[in-house]
Design a protein around this motif. Structure first.
Motif, PDB file in Angstrom:
ATOM      1  N   ASP A 134       0.833  -1.209   0.000  1.00  0.00           N
ATOM      2  CA  ASP A 134       0.000   0.000   0.000  1.00  0.00           C
ATOM      3  C   ASP A 134       0.864   1.253   0.000  1.00  0.00           C
ATOM      4  O   ASP A 134       0.574   2.222  -0.715  1.00  0.00           O
ATOM      5  N   TYR A 135       1.912   1.236   0.814  1.00  0.00           N
ATOM      6  CA  TYR A 135       2.819   2.386   0.842  1.00  0.00           C
ATOM      7  C   TYR A 135       3.480   2.571  -0.524  1.00  0.00           C
ATOM      8  O   TYR A 135       3.536   3.678  -1.062  1.00  0.00           O
ATOM      9  N   ARG A 136       3.980   1.479  -1.083  1.00  0.00           N
ATOM     10  CA  ARG A 136       4.665   1.561  -2.377  1.00  0.00           C
ATOM     11  C   ARG A 136       3.741   2.088  -3.470  1.00  0.00           C
ATOM     12  O   ARG A 136       4.162   2.874  -4.319  1.00  0.00           O
ATOM     13  N   ASN A 137       2.486   1.650  -3.470  1.00  0.00           N
ATOM     14  CA  ASN A 137       1.556   2.087  -4.511  1.00  0.00           C
ATOM     15  C   ASN A 137       1.358   3.595  -4.479  1.00  0.00           C
ATOM     16  O   ASN A 137       1.356   4.251  -5.528  1.00  0.00           O
ATOM     17  N   GLY A 195       1.565  17.817   2.501  1.00  0.00           N
ATOM     18  CA  GLY A 195       3.013  17.821   2.309  1.00  0.00           C
ATOM     19  C   GLY A 195       3.679  18.925   3.101  1.00  0.00           C
ATOM     20  O   GLY A 195       4.906  19.004   3.159  1.00  0.00           O
ATOM     21  N   LEU A 196       2.851  19.791   3.723  1.00  0.00           N
ATOM     22  CA  LEU A 196       3.357  20.940   4.480  1.00  0.00           C
ATOM     23  C   LEU A 196       3.058  20.853   5.966  1.00  0.00           C
ATOM     24  O   LEU A 196       3.800  21.407   6.785  1.00  0.00           O
ATOM     25  N   ILE A 197       1.948  20.196   6.328  1.00  0.00           N
ATOM     26  CA  ILE A 197       1.510  20.155   7.724  1.00  0.00           C
ATOM     27  C   ILE A 197       1.124  18.730   8.090  1.00  0.00           C
ATOM     28  O   ILE A 197       1.020  17.857   7.233  1.00  0.00           O
ATOM     29  N   LYS A 198       0.892  18.519   9.400  1.00  0.00           N
ATOM     30  CA  LYS A 198       0.467  17.182   9.853  1.00  0.00           C
ATOM     31  C   LYS A 198      -0.982  16.927   9.473  1.00  0.00           C
ATOM     32  O   LYS A 198      -1.758  17.851   9.247  1.00  0.00           O
ATOM     33  N   SER A 199      -1.321  15.657   9.428  1.00  0.00           N
ATOM     34  CA  SER A 199      -2.665  15.233   9.065  1.00  0.00           C
ATOM     35  C   SER A 199      -3.425  14.763  10.291  1.00  0.00           C
ATOM     36  O   SER A 199      -2.835  14.215  11.230  1.00  0.00           O
ATOM     37  N   VAL A 200      -4.738  14.962  10.295  1.00  0.00           N
ATOM     38  CA  VAL A 200      -5.584  14.407  11.349  1.00  0.00           C
ATOM     39  C   VAL A 200      -5.615  12.887  11.242  1.00  0.00           C
ATOM     40  O   VAL A 200      -5.563  12.178  12.243  1.00  0.00           O
ATOM     41  N   LEU A 201      -5.680  12.380  10.016  1.00  0.00           N
ATOM     42  CA  LEU A 201      -5.692  10.940   9.775  1.00  0.00           C
ATOM     43  C   LEU A 201      -4.260  10.411   9.651  1.00  0.00           C
ATOM     44  O   LEU A 201      -3.353  11.156   9.279  1.00  0.00           O
ATOM     45  N   PRO A 202      -4.048   9.127   9.922  1.00  0.00           N
ATOM     46  CA  PRO A 202      -2.718   8.543   9.724  1.00  0.00           C
ATOM     47  C   PRO A 202      -2.471   8.292   8.227  1.00  0.00           C
ATOM     48  O   PRO A 202      -3.003   7.344   7.665  1.00  0.00           O
ATOM     49  N   GLN A 203      -1.690   9.150   7.602  1.00  0.00           N
ATOM     50  CA  GLN A 203      -1.479   9.074   6.150  1.00  0.00           C
ATOM     51  C   GLN A 203       0.006   9.214   5.822  1.00  0.00           C
ATOM     52  O   GLN A 203       0.398  10.113   5.080  1.00  0.00           O
ATOM     53  N   ALA A 204       0.818   8.337   6.378  1.00  0.00           N
ATOM     54  CA  ALA A 204       2.269   8.448   6.179  1.00  0.00           C
ATOM     55  C   ALA A 204       2.644   8.367   4.704  1.00  0.00           C
ATOM     56  O   ALA A 204       3.482   9.144   4.224  1.00  0.00           O
ATOM     57  N   ALA A 205       2.030   7.449   3.973  1.00  0.00           N
ATOM     58  CA  ALA A 205       2.380   7.282   2.559  1.00  0.00           C
ATOM     59  C   ALA A 205       2.017   8.524   1.765  1.00  0.00           C
ATOM     60  O   ALA A 205       2.833   9.066   1.005  1.00  0.00           O
ATOM     61  N   TYR A 206       0.797   8.998   1.942  1.00  0.00           N
ATOM     62  CA  TYR A 206       0.329  10.163   1.182  1.00  0.00           C
ATOM     63  C   TYR A 206       1.129  11.410   1.547  1.00  0.00           C
ATOM     64  O   TYR A 206       1.606  12.142   0.670  1.00  0.00           O
ATOM     65  N   ALA A 207       1.284  11.657   2.842  1.00  0.00           N
ATOM     66  CA  ALA A 207       1.986  12.868   3.275  1.00  0.00           C
ATOM     67  C   ALA A 207       3.440  12.869   2.799  1.00  0.00           C
ATOM     68  O   ALA A 207       3.944  13.897   2.326  1.00  0.00           O
ATOM     69  N   SER A 208       4.108  11.738   2.904  1.00  0.00           N
ATOM     70  CA  SER A 208       5.512  11.704   2.485  1.00  0.00           C
ATOM     71  C   SER A 208       5.644  11.814   0.974  1.00  0.00           C
ATOM     72  O   SER A 208       6.572  12.454   0.466  1.00  0.00           O
ATOM     73  N   SER A 209       4.683  11.245   0.233  1.00  0.00           N
ATOM     74  CA  SER A 209       4.756  11.359  -1.224  1.00  0.00           C
ATOM     75  C   SER A 209       4.546  12.805  -1.670  1.00  0.00           C
ATOM     76  O   SER A 209       5.209  13.289  -2.598  1.00  0.00           O
ATOM     77  N   LYS A 210       3.650  13.521  -1.005  1.00  0.00           N
ATOM     78  CA  LYS A 210       3.386  14.909  -1.386  1.00  0.00           C
ATOM     79  C   LYS A 210       4.510  15.835  -0.911  1.00  0.00           C
ATOM     80  O   LYS A 210       4.841  16.816  -1.604  1.00  0.00           O
TER      81      LYS A 210
END
Length: 261
Positions: A119-122, A156-171
């Motif tokens: 999931d992270y890789r995708n 990609g600039l701030i923390k997320s309310v939801l756990p979204q490590a893959a999305y946040a790091s990709s952005k």
């Protein structure tokens, strides 16, 4: 009396894209479909790219109704060869490629200790690698004066309310990629590279979000609401056009002030 002096260009003329050709990835639905229509309204001919031809054809029909030409090119941007085909098809059809809107993206939310590697890789394959392969392919055929707009995210600039490590790091990676490609290409190739970082936009995906979660996100938003598609459209047209001619390597937050907190 004709003085022979050409009329002074209006500031609004700087936003016009007449005669330009734009590639929009992830154009089959959502923000990407809206971007295709908005860029056509600004005068551009459009190439819509995405995985599903049927959805691309529907968007292409809305573009042609606006009086602009449109080419649908089914593309999996995680495959560099397909990105090359997208760029070549654009040149074959229109003879030029002036603007790329790197919009294709996917998201995934899961606690970091339980997120599956696939999931992270995708997410990273589409949001970061795919954006890079597409920019690389298009830059090879773009002329000086061209523009690339990467669609990042406020996450990609701030923390997320939801756990979204893959999305946040990709952005966040896409924002870093924007800076680097701008440094490489703006001076040497004459290609400006910028990004937008939208906040939450009033789309079908937001409609499916649990109300408490959306309320928690919006508590950090100075405007206290989601964005409209047209507000994000306007930011993309600005960065694509000559109106932003002295801007490169920048990320424009279009998030109602959320990242300013």
């Amino acid at each position: 009396m004709d003085t022979g002096t050409p009329p002074r260009e209006s500031v609004l003329d700087l936003f016009r894209l007449t005669g330009r050709v734009v590639v929009v990835t992830g154009a089959g639905s959502g923000l990407g479909a809206g971007f295709a229509r908005a860029l056509a309204e600004a005068g551009a001919d459009i190439v819509v790219a995405g995985r599903r031809r049927d959805k691309l054809e529907l968007v292409a029909a809305t573009v042609t109704e606006l009086g602009r030409r449109c080419l649908a090119v089914p593309t999996d941007i995680t495959d560099p060869d397909q990105c090359d085909t997208l760029a070549r098809s654009t040149i074959d059809e229109f003879g030029r490629l002036d603007i790329l809107v790197n919009n294709a993206g996917v998201t995934h939310a899961a606690p970091a200790t339980r997120e599956r590697p696939e999931d992270y890789r995708n997410v990273v394959e589409v949001n970061l690698f795919g954006a890079y392969w597409t920019a690389q392919a298009c830059a090879r055929v773009m002329a000086p004066g061209s523009s690339i707009v990467n669609v990042a995210s406020m996450l990609g600039l701030i923390k997320s309310v939801l756990p979204q490590a893959a999305y946040a790091s990709s952005k966040a990676g896409l924002i870093g990629l924007t800076r680097d490609l701008s440094h490489q290409w703006s001076g040497r190739k004459g290609i400006r590279v910028n990004a937008i970082a939208p906040g939450f936009v009033d789309t079908d995906m937001i409609g499916e979000m649990h109300g408490d979660t959306l309320d928690e996100f919006l508590r950090g938003c100075s405007l206290g609401r989601t964005a409209t598609q047209r507000e994000i459209d306007a930011a993309v047209v600005f960065l694509a056009s000559a109106a932003s001619g002295y801007i490169t390597g920048s990320t424009l937050a279009v998030d109602g002030g959320t990242s300013g907190h």
